[in-house]
Design an enzyme around this catalytic site. Structure first.
Site, PDB file in Angstrom:
ATOM      1  CG  HIS A 113     -15.294   5.670  -2.190  1.00 27.45           C
ATOM      2  ND1 HIS A 113     -14.779   4.857  -1.194  1.00 27.45           N
ATOM      3  CD2 HIS A 113     -15.666   4.844  -3.197  1.00 27.45           C
ATOM      4  CE1 HIS A 113     -14.835   3.594  -1.590  1.00 27.45           C
ATOM      5  NE2 HIS A 113     -15.375   3.550  -2.794  1.00 27.45           N
ATOM      6  CG  ASP A 115     -18.627   2.466  -5.698  1.00 25.12           C
ATOM      7  OD1 ASP A 115     -17.530   2.537  -5.109  1.00 25.12           O
ATOM      8  OD2 ASP A 115     -19.493   1.620  -5.417  1.00 25.12           O
ATOM      9  CG  HIS A 268     -18.749   2.246  -0.086  1.00 25.20           C
ATOM     10  ND1 HIS A 268     -19.395   2.943  -1.078  1.00 25.20           N
ATOM     11  CD2 HIS A 268     -17.752   1.560  -0.696  1.00 25.20           C
ATOM     12  CE1 HIS A 268     -18.822   2.685  -2.248  1.00 25.20           C
ATOM     13  NE2 HIS A 268     -17.810   1.851  -2.045  1.00 25.20           N
ATOM     14  NE  ARG A 283     -18.169  -1.681  -7.257  1.00 28.61           N
ATOM     15  CZ  ARG A 283     -17.397  -0.604  -7.283  1.00 28.61           C
ATOM     16  NH1 ARG A 283     -16.668  -0.291  -6.228  1.00 28.61           N
ATOM     17  NH2 ARG A 283     -17.330   0.148  -8.352  1.00 28.61           N
TER      18      ARG A 283
END
Ligand code: SIN
Length: 292
Positions: A113, A115, A268, A283
């Site tokens: 995907h 983000d 990723h 993150r």
């Protein structure tokens, strides 16, 4: 018969302030000679941005950052995103704590995907900092969406050029109780409305001007103006195509590693192969603009 995949990576040129070492033919480079906990100079920042544009995902080793330092580095690239559906790190709304406790079953991010493409303006990039890593496993894989686009036939590229796709957060928000039962990073509680937005299937990168394939497994639900059933065969073909090993690289984490990926032209995938061990990452996600 498929054409051979061209190598994207080249010997780095034009870097005076940082070291850049490509790790794969498709994408990914390690960057050294910079301490990201400090207020890096504009010259260093410009080279980090150049490396990100050239290698799409860049990796730093041996970093030691507080949440505030990580946010300060992220802000050098834009405003920070507060994740719309996951609970943040307590006291730091701009930090998503990507954690899998030793007794948890599932992780987050175990689909190919980009983000939050369900947002009208999806993030430009994410900066993931490893705080605790398992003794083995827990690698992250990345895929190059420019290459995926360029390796389609001219006929397919032509057909896709006029298509838009619907992206939805339903994959997360419509099953939040079920997901929260087995994962340590929690979705916000309560029933959330599914939100949809529309993006072009072929996106032009606003900095490099290159075209890339912009659909992903969890969030792209159908082509605009078509049913999910009509869309599925082509979407499935494209999603399988993006995963070709020749378009990917794989990163082995150590505590203190950072991966900074360009969310506009990469996918990723977080591998869940370290059962019984804890993995914790922070993150910071940088806001982006509307794809065109
Ligand atoms: C994600 O941001 O999708 C998680 C990546 C990872 O944990 O490696």
């Amino acid at each position: 018969m498929l054409n051979p995949v061209p190598t994207l990576s080249k010997v780095p040129e034009g870097y005076r302030h940082i070291g850049v070492t490509p790790i794969c033919g498709a994408l990914g480079a390690e960057v050294d000679g910079v301490d990201l906990s400090t207020d890096v100079s504009d010259d260093v920042l410009a080279e980090i941005r150049k490396a990100l544009n050239e290698y799409l995902v860049i990796f730093f080793r041996g970093q030691d950052m507080t949440p505030d330092q990580q946010k300060a580095f992220g802000r050098r690239f834009g405003t920070l995103n507060i994740h719309p559906v996951y609970e943040p790190l307590p006291g730091h709304p701009e930090i998503l704590q990507v954690v899998k406790e030793a007794n948890a079953i599932n992780n987050i991010g175990d689909t190919w995907h980009s983000d939050a493409t369900f947002l009208p303006e999806p993030p430009m990039g994410s900066i993931l900092y490893a705080r605790e890593v398992p003794p083995f496993g827990g690698d992250t894989l990345f895929a190059n969406l420019y290459l995926a686009y360029e390796m389609l036939t001219e006929g397919m590229r032509h057909m896709l050029s006029s298509l838009n796709a619907v992206h939805s957060d339903a994959f997360l928000t419509q099953v939040n109780a079920e997901r929260n039962a087995t994962r340590s990073t929690k979705l916000r509680g309560g029933q959330m409305e599914a939100k949809e937005t529309i993006h072009p299937v072929v996106r032009t990168h606003p900095e490099t001007g290159r075209k890339c394939l912009y659909v992903n497994e969890p969030f792209t639900v159908r082509f605009d103006g078509m049913s999910a059933e009509e869309s599925r065969p082509i979407l499935d073909y494209l999603l399988a195509h993006i995963k070709r090993p020749e378009f990917t690289c794989r990163f082995r984490w150590q505590a203190g590693s950072i991966a900074f990926w360009d969310n506009r032209c990469t996918h990723h995938y977080a591998l869940n192969d370290y059962h019984g061990y804890r993995r914790e990452m922070h993150r910071v996600t940088v806001n982006g603009d509307r794809p065109y």
